[in-house]
Design a protein around this motif. Structure first.
Motif, mmCIF file in Angstrom:
data_model
loop_
_atom_site.group_PDB
_atom_site.id
_atom_site.type_symbol
_atom_site.label_atom_id
_atom_site.label_comp_id
_atom_site.label_asym_id
_atom_site.label_seq_id
_atom_site.Cartn_x
_atom_site.Cartn_y
_atom_site.Cartn_z
ATOM 1 N N UNK A 288 0.844 -1.196 0.000
ATOM 2 C CA UNK A 288 0.000 0.000 0.000
ATOM 3 C C UNK A 288 0.873 1.238 0.000
ATOM 4 N N UNK A 289 0.256 2.401 0.179
ATOM 5 C CA UNK A 289 0.987 3.667 0.146
ATOM 6 C C UNK A 289 2.003 3.750 1.276
ATOM 7 N N UNK A 290 1.663 3.202 2.423
ATOM 8 C CA UNK A 290 2.593 3.224 3.560
ATOM 9 C C UNK A 290 3.853 2.408 3.240
ATOM 10 N N UNK A 291 3.646 1.236 2.654
ATOM 11 C CA UNK A 291 4.792 0.411 2.281
ATOM 12 C C UNK A 291 5.660 1.133 1.249
ATOM 13 N N UNK A 292 5.022 1.774 0.275
ATOM 14 C CA UNK A 292 5.784 2.467 -0.767
ATOM 15 C C UNK A 292 6.619 3.587 -0.163
ATOM 16 N N UNK A 293 6.086 4.299 0.799
ATOM 17 C CA UNK A 293 6.861 5.359 1.459
ATOM 18 C C UNK A 293 8.058 4.780 2.206
ATOM 19 N N UNK A 294 7.833 3.653 2.889
ATOM 20 C CA UNK A 294 8.928 2.996 3.598
ATOM 21 C C UNK A 294 9.991 2.491 2.631
ATOM 22 N N UNK A 295 9.530 1.943 1.498
ATOM 23 C CA UNK A 295 10.471 1.451 0.496
ATOM 24 C C UNK A 295 11.347 2.580 -0.025
ATOM 25 N N UNK A 296 10.742 3.714 -0.330
ATOM 26 C CA UNK A 296 11.496 4.861 -0.820
ATOM 27 C C UNK A 296 12.467 5.375 0.242
ATOM 28 N N UNK A 297 12.023 5.313 1.500
ATOM 29 C CA UNK A 297 12.882 5.760 2.598
ATOM 30 C C UNK A 297 14.109 4.852 2.716
ATOM 31 N N UNK A 298 13.900 3.543 2.600
ATOM 32 C CA UNK A 298 15.005 2.599 2.676
ATOM 33 C C UNK A 298 15.988 2.805 1.518
ATOM 34 N N UNK A 299 15.446 3.021 0.324
ATOM 35 C CA UNK A 299 16.308 3.286 -0.825
ATOM 36 C C UNK A 299 17.138 4.543 -0.605
ATOM 37 N N UNK A 300 16.528 5.569 -0.035
ATOM 38 C CA UNK A 300 17.238 6.819 0.246
ATOM 39 C C UNK A 300 18.324 6.613 1.276
ATOM 40 N N UNK A 301 18.055 5.792 2.292
ATOM 41 C CA UNK A 301 19.047 5.503 3.323
ATOM 42 C C UNK A 301 20.250 4.762 2.736
ATOM 43 N N UNK A 302 19.980 3.806 1.836
ATOM 44 C CA UNK A 302 21.073 3.085 1.181
ATOM 45 C C UNK A 302 21.887 4.033 0.321
ATOM 46 N N UNK A 303 21.205 4.890 -0.426
ATOM 47 C CA UNK A 303 21.900 5.861 -1.282
ATOM 48 C C UNK A 303 22.786 6.785 -0.450
ATOM 49 N N UNK A 304 22.289 7.160 0.715
ATOM 50 C CA UNK A 304 23.063 8.052 1.603
ATOM 51 C C UNK A 304 24.299 7.319 2.132
ATOM 52 N N UNK A 305 24.161 6.046 2.456
ATOM 53 C CA UNK A 305 25.300 5.281 2.938
ATOM 54 C C UNK A 305 26.376 5.150 1.853
ATOM 55 N N UNK A 306 25.935 5.043 0.595
ATOM 56 C CA UNK A 306 26.862 4.842 -0.505
ATOM 57 C C UNK A 306 27.454 6.139 -1.052
ATOM 58 N N UNK A 307 26.907 7.262 -0.619
ATOM 59 C CA UNK A 307 27.379 8.549 -1.164
ATOM 60 C C UNK A 307 28.723 8.955 -0.595
#
Length: 307
Positions: A288-307
């Motif tokens: 649902x929309x809540x899961x999609x927001x969490x998924x995007x948040x996790x992707x952003x966290x990974x991107x931040x770790x790799x930056x």
């Protein structure tokens, strides 16, 4: 009492990190480690020609990547309902010959560019047994279940493997002077060749690889074969066929690989990524929309770790 033969591995003379470009070629075991690198978001490309087992076919694949070889429809064979390439794995098979060569050439373009900028090339040999297409006497990468009478079978000798690869490695160094090359031998037993024949085959590969490591300063050996068959050395680390390493064994070799060539800061980064990757790998029945927001948040966290 010690019930293991633990193998001590000297650290690699290079370090692998997320800014590294990596390429994997060879047997299915190279795909196992390559999949781990992909999971942790390394810049990696795996098997331009699909899974390839014998050293000569791996060499042919790399030569075609370096030269950015172009395939044409007349190089394909029609086998049943599909077209096949004797130098490619079955994942390239297609019912449309033109579409198939376009797919193959697209892969070659991509791998050519990647290898030219690559930092580490990992090569895994599976078997020294090779099949020769009688029509043109070329060693093939895959028989595609074509009747056996079209092929001759040959054991590649370690001297000829060494001679062919030593010449190519010099050419490869001119193509990409910073490339570090890692060889390994697949721990998968190819018992359809015969129990003794499998051992003879692995011996040829080991002798050839160690001669190459001795010859070139930028060529190294990672003991995947020894880790599985001498360190783990137990059928609980194999799949039901008792020939292929299971996930537990692959994970063990992966951990050893990380310790071998990754600095502590890179390994720490992998640990930090792990909970986020596990979340992303989980697939809810009803996203649902809540899961999609969490998924995007996790992707952003990974991107931040790799930056």
């Amino acid at each position: 009492m010690n019930f293991r033969t633990e193998i001590k591995i000297e650290p690699a003379p290079f370090s692998l990190h997320h800014k590294s470009k990596v390429m994997m070629v060879g047997s299915c075991f190279s795909e196992n480690i390559g999949a781990k690198l992909e999971r942790y978001r390394f810049d990696v490309k795996i098997n331009s020609h699909g899974i390839v087992f014998n050293p000569q076919s791996v060499l042919t694949a790399l030569k075609e990547v370096v030269s950015n070889h172009r395939y044409h429809t007349h190089q394909l064979r029609h086998n049943g309902s599909h077209y096949v390439s004797l130098h490619h794995h079955g994942r390239f098979n297609h019912t449309d010959a033109q579409q198939m060569v376009e797919n193959i050439n697209r892969e070659l373009d991509s791998f050519h560019q990647h290898l030219h900028q690559c930092d580490v090339l990992l090569v895994t040999f599976g078997s020294a047994w090779a099949y020769i297409w009688k029509e043109d006497q070329q060693i093939v990468a895959n028989c595609h279940k074509i009747p056996q009478h079209h092929f001759d079978k040959k054991l590649l000798h370690h001297d000829e493997i060494f001679a062919a690869w030593s010449q190519f490695l010099e050419e490869l160094q001119s193509f990409n002077h910073r490339l570090q090359i890692v060889f390994s031998i697949s721990p998968v037993r190819y018992w359809r060749d015969g129990v003794i024949e499998n051992q003879v085959s692995k011996a040829q590969l080991i002798l050839a690889v160690h001669a190459l490591v001795k010859q070139f300063n930028h060529v190294h050996y990672f003991p995947a074969y020894e880790l599985v068959l001498d360190d783990l050395r137990d059928y609980r680390f194999f799949k039901e066929d008792m020939l292929h390493p299971n996930e537990l064994a692959i994970e063990y070799v992966w951990e050893k690989f990380c310790s071998w060539c990754m600095l502590q800061e890179t390994r720490t980064l992998l640990d930090q990524m792990e909970p986020h990757l596990r979340f992303l790998e989980h697939r809810p029945l009803h996203p649902d929309a809540t899961y999609e927001k969490l998924r995007q948040k996790k992707e952003a966290l990974i991107a931040r770790l790799l930056s």
